[in-house]
Design an enzyme around this catalytic site. Structure first.
Site, PDB file in Angstrom:
ATOM      1  N   LYS A 156       0.834  -1.210   0.013  1.00  0.00           N
ATOM      2  CA  LYS A 156      -0.101  -0.053  -0.063  1.00  0.00           C
ATOM      3  C   LYS A 156       0.934   1.272   0.130  1.00  0.00           C
ATOM      4  CE  LYS A 156      -1.539   1.547   3.970  1.00  0.00           C
ATOM      5  NZ  LYS A 156      -1.349   3.068   4.304  1.00  0.00           N
ATOM      6  N   ASN A 157       1.932   1.324   0.869  1.00  0.00           N
ATOM      7  CA  ASN A 157       2.732   2.589   1.060  1.00  0.00           C
ATOM      8  C   ASN A 157       3.625   2.768  -0.150  1.00  0.00           C
ATOM      9  OD1 ASN A 157       1.081   2.975   3.187  1.00  0.00           O
ATOM     10  ND2 ASN A 157       2.492   2.429   4.731  1.00  0.00           N
TER      11      ASN A 157
ATOM     12  N   ARG B 219       0.423  14.996  13.181  1.00  0.00           N
ATOM     13  CA  ARG B 219       1.000  14.667  11.643  1.00  0.00           C
ATOM     14  C   ARG B 219       0.833  15.757  10.586  1.00  0.00           C
ATOM     15  NH1 ARG B 219      -1.059   8.961   9.748  1.00  0.00           N
ATOM     16  NH2 ARG B 219       0.718   9.029   8.193  1.00  0.00           N
TER      17      ARG B 219
ATOM     18  N   ASP C  69       4.695   0.949  12.162  1.00  0.00           N
ATOM     19  CA  ASP C  69       3.727   0.185  11.635  1.00  0.00           C
ATOM     20  C   ASP C  69       3.601  -1.265  12.005  1.00  0.00           C
ATOM     21  OD1 ASP C  69       3.645   1.745   8.279  1.00  0.00           O
ATOM     22  OD2 ASP C  69       3.136   2.630  10.363  1.00  0.00           O
TER      23      ASP C  69
HETATM   24  C1  EPZ Z   1       4.345   7.141   6.364  1.00  0.00           C
HETATM   25  O1  EPZ Z   1       3.408   8.135   6.633  1.00  0.00           O
HETATM   26  C2  EPZ Z   1       3.296   5.870   6.118  1.00  0.00           C
HETATM   27  N1  EPZ Z   1       2.282   6.275   5.276  1.00  0.00           N
HETATM   28  C3  EPZ Z   1       2.888   5.639   7.592  1.00  0.00           C
HETATM   29  O2  EPZ Z   1       2.055   4.296   7.487  1.00  0.00           O
HETATM   30  C4  EPZ Z   1       4.059   5.309   8.479  1.00  0.00           C
HETATM   31  O3  EPZ Z   1       3.448   5.146   9.793  1.00  0.00           O
HETATM   32  C5  EPZ Z   1       5.017   6.345   8.582  1.00  0.00           C
HETATM   33  O4  EPZ Z   1       5.245   6.539   7.147  1.00  0.00           O
HETATM   34  C6  EPZ Z   1       6.393   6.132   9.420  1.00  0.00           C
HETATM   35  O5  EPZ Z   1       6.861   5.179   8.973  1.00  0.00           O
HETATM   36  C7  EPZ Z   1       2.404   6.253   4.008  1.00  0.00           C
HETATM   37  O6  EPZ Z   1       3.312   5.755   3.457  1.00  0.00           O
HETATM   38  C8  EPZ Z   1       1.273   6.466   3.063  1.00  0.00           C
HETATM   39  P1  EPZ Z   1       6.272  10.541   8.199  1.00  0.00           P
HETATM   40  P2  EPZ Z   1       4.155   9.763   6.914  1.00  0.00           P
HETATM   41  O7  EPZ Z   1       6.132  11.721   7.543  1.00  0.00           O
HETATM   42  O8  EPZ Z   1       4.845   9.827   5.632  1.00  0.00           O
HETATM   43  C9  EPZ Z   1       6.343  13.952  11.734  1.00  0.00           C
HETATM   44  C10 EPZ Z   1       0.168   2.861   7.890  1.00  0.00           C
HETATM   45  O9  EPZ Z   1      -0.086   2.172   9.034  1.00  0.00           O
HETATM   46  N2  EPZ Z   1       6.391  15.177  10.583  1.00  0.00           N
HETATM   47  O10 EPZ Z   1       7.401   9.701   8.178  1.00  0.00           O
HETATM   48  O11 EPZ Z   1       2.986  10.513   6.929  1.00  0.00           O
HETATM   49  C11 EPZ Z   1       5.099  13.139  11.835  1.00  0.00           C
HETATM   50  O12 EPZ Z   1       4.102  13.958  12.481  1.00  0.00           O
HETATM   51  C12 EPZ Z   1       0.754   4.375   7.825  1.00  0.00           C
HETATM   52  O13 EPZ Z   1       0.342   2.319   6.748  1.00  0.00           O
HETATM   53  C13 EPZ Z   1       6.332  16.370  10.837  1.00  0.00           C
HETATM   54  O14 EPZ Z   1       6.194  16.614  11.902  1.00  0.00           O
HETATM   55  O15 EPZ Z   1       4.836   9.872   8.114  1.00  0.00           O
HETATM   56  C14 EPZ Z   1       5.684  11.871  12.399  1.00  0.00           C
HETATM   57  O16 EPZ Z   1       5.657  12.234  13.826  1.00  0.00           O
HETATM   58  C15 EPZ Z   1       0.480   5.219   9.142  1.00  0.00           C
HETATM   59  N3  EPZ Z   1       6.165  17.419   9.663  1.00  0.00           N
HETATM   60  C16 EPZ Z   1       7.178  11.944  11.938  1.00  0.00           C
HETATM   61  O17 EPZ Z   1       7.530  13.215  11.489  1.00  0.00           O
HETATM   62  C17 EPZ Z   1       6.255  16.887   8.427  1.00  0.00           C
HETATM   63  O18 EPZ Z   1       6.169  17.759   7.473  1.00  0.00           O
HETATM   64  C18 EPZ Z   1       7.196  10.951  10.815  1.00  0.00           C
HETATM   65  O19 EPZ Z   1       6.210  10.917   9.913  1.00  0.00           O
HETATM   66  C19 EPZ Z   1       6.147  15.236   8.237  1.00  0.00           C
HETATM   67  C20 EPZ Z   1       6.310  14.623   9.235  1.00  0.00           C
END
Ligand code: EPZ
Length: 417
Positions: free
Chosen positions: A22-23, A122, A305
């Site tokens: 999916k991701n 997020r 995850d």
């Molecule tokens: C991706 O989400 C995945 N989703 C998530 O999977 C996964 O949990 C996550 O990466 C971490 O591995 C997809 O790929 C569609 P991040 P993403 O940006 O990209 C903070 C599932 O279960 N952050 O890596 O949204 C954020 O809040 C899902 O399939 C900021 O502060 O996660 C978090 O604490 C859930 N500002 C951390 O960074 C930003 O601009 C990591 O988030 C971006 C992120």
């Protein structure tokens, strides 16, 4: 709303095929926006989130032609509306992944700002910061990100934290930018690499994907290509945990161990025997698992995850485990539901202390997010008696035909309409 009814206590056994990731699929679907030529995708999973993304790009003018169950052709030649409306974005945060490609291809984008979600606030500030560094004029009005750029310019971007979709958005935008872009502190997730491979097949010039420094040389235009989506490592990890928790023995096909080192390491530490083949994984569980502590971190460390699924297996393991969640600030929602099944869990900020109990007892529980629902499925497969899981629309977002696949492994699982 559908529910899942599980009669627990059956050790899983047999073979089952894993689906495409999916991701990886979600950003790769958005990559079609970068070219006016057809992009053929294979090994695409049938999930609600994929369907949502297809509707989102479809309303922008992209034509979608299905080729059988898991393959399709996307054609963004008629892209005419660079808009991601609130009603669609609110159902799926990954919609933010259209921002970079639209800005790079159309010079403008209007994308609803994703709100928070069950597992955390997020924000997308790093996506915006990176695109602004590439010269985009971006502001938020009435809940929408309004972005404009005549042509993006290459830049050196350092993201404050490792962000998966942030890295993917900026990498896609940079493929059509003028000059060189360097993304420092980039996410190293395998899904980022799968996206880079698809973009390279479309003519992009990318090096360093999979490392924490990605370099992109912008080109004038990208062309069509064919790409097969990588296996879903989180779906794979989930089925391995289900087999481990039920004391089973399974062979998962159409997958690989490559991207699961940290997960396989922990399952071996818990006492499982695991053998890796080129496209399959075999697992044999011990009579009783040993408790394993873990800490979630960006790839290649232990994935957030898989945190909920490991909390479920630790509920019936021998000993006490400490689980530390470092990525999302609110990702223990499943703990209270597991406690309803008789688990012994104490939450202390971003730590969860799980003390194994001899058995769980079936009950009615509620899914709160995608991976939380997977942990309830695993606990239900272990529990004595019946477990009824409500709100399984969360599960359908990320697991294809789960009751069918589990039934193939001997589980007693059925969907209750
Ligand atoms: C991706 O989400 C995945 N989703 C998530 O999977 C996964 O949990 C996550 O990466 C971490 O591995 C997809 O790929 C569609 P991040 P993403 O940006 O990209 C903070 C599932 O279960 N952050 O890596 O949204 C954020 O809040 C899902 O399939 C900021 O502060 O996660 C978090 O604490 C859930 N500002 C951390 O960074 C930003 O601009 C990591 O988030 C971006 C992120």
């Amino acid at each position: 709303m559908d529910k899942l009814l599980i009669q627990g206590g059956v050790p899983l056994s047999g073979d089952v095929a894993m689906s495409g990731a999916k991701n990886a699929a979600l950003p790769i679907l958005c990559a079609c926006l970068l070219t006016n030529e057809p992009l053929r995708l294979k090994n695409l999973t049938q999930l609600n989130d994929i369907a949502t993304m297809l509707r989102l790009i479809g309303q922008m003018g992209v034509t979608v032609t299905m080729e059988g169950n898991d393959s399709l052709i996307l054609d963004a030649g008629g892209l005419n509306k660079p808009l991601a409306p609130y009603d669609m974005v609110k159902t799926m945060r990954a919609s933010i992944l259209v921002l970079g490609p639209l800005l790079a291809r159309c010079g403008e984008a209007r994308v609803s700002l994703p709100g928070g979600c069950a597992i955390g606030a997020r924000p997308v500030d790093q996506h915006i910061k990176g695109l602004q560094a590439m010269g985009a004029d971006i502001h938020v009005e009435q809940g929408y990100i309004q972005a404009r750029a005549t042509r993006l310019k290459g830049a050196r971007i350092f993201t404050d934290m490792v962000t998966v979709t942030g890295t993917e958005n900026l990498m896609m935008a940079a493929t059509l930018a003028e000059g060189e872009t360097i993304i420092e502190n980039a996410a190293r997730e395998p899904e980022v690499v799968d996206l880079a491979n698809c973009l390279i097949a479309m003519g992009a010039r990318i090096s360093g994907a999979g490392g924490d420094r990605i370099v992109i040389q912008g080109v004038e235009r990208l062309h069509g290509a064919t790409h097969s989506i990588m296996p879903d490592r989180i779906e794979t990890g989930t089925y391995l945990c289900a087999a481990a928790a039920t004391g089973g023995e399974v062979r998962l096909t159409h997958t690989a161990c490559d991207y699961l080192d940290a997960v396989i390491d922990k399952l071996r530490e818990a006492g499982c025997e695991i053998t890796c083949g080129p496209h399959e994984i075999w697992l044999k569980a011990p009579a009783r698992l040993k408790a394993v502590s873990l800490r979630t971190e960006p790839y290649p460390a232990f994935p957030t995850d898989m945190q909920a699924q490991f909390m479920a297996i630790n509920c019936v393991a021998e000993g006490t485990a400490i689980i530390r969640e470092t990525i999302f600030e609110n990702r223990f929602m499943h703990a209270v539901e597991l406690i309803r099944l008789g688990a012994n869990i104490r939450i202390d900020g971003s730590n969860a202390v799980v003390t194994g109990v001899p058995h769980l007892d079936g009950a009615t529980v509620m899914a709160t997010d995608l991976r939380a629902s997977a942990s309830l499925v695993i606990a239900g497969l272990v529990a004595q008696g019946e477990t009824l899981i409500e709100r399984i629309y969360h599960l359908d977002r990320g697991y294809e035909r789960i009751e069918e696949k589990l039934s193939r492994l001997g589980a007693s699982v059925r969907r209750v309409k």
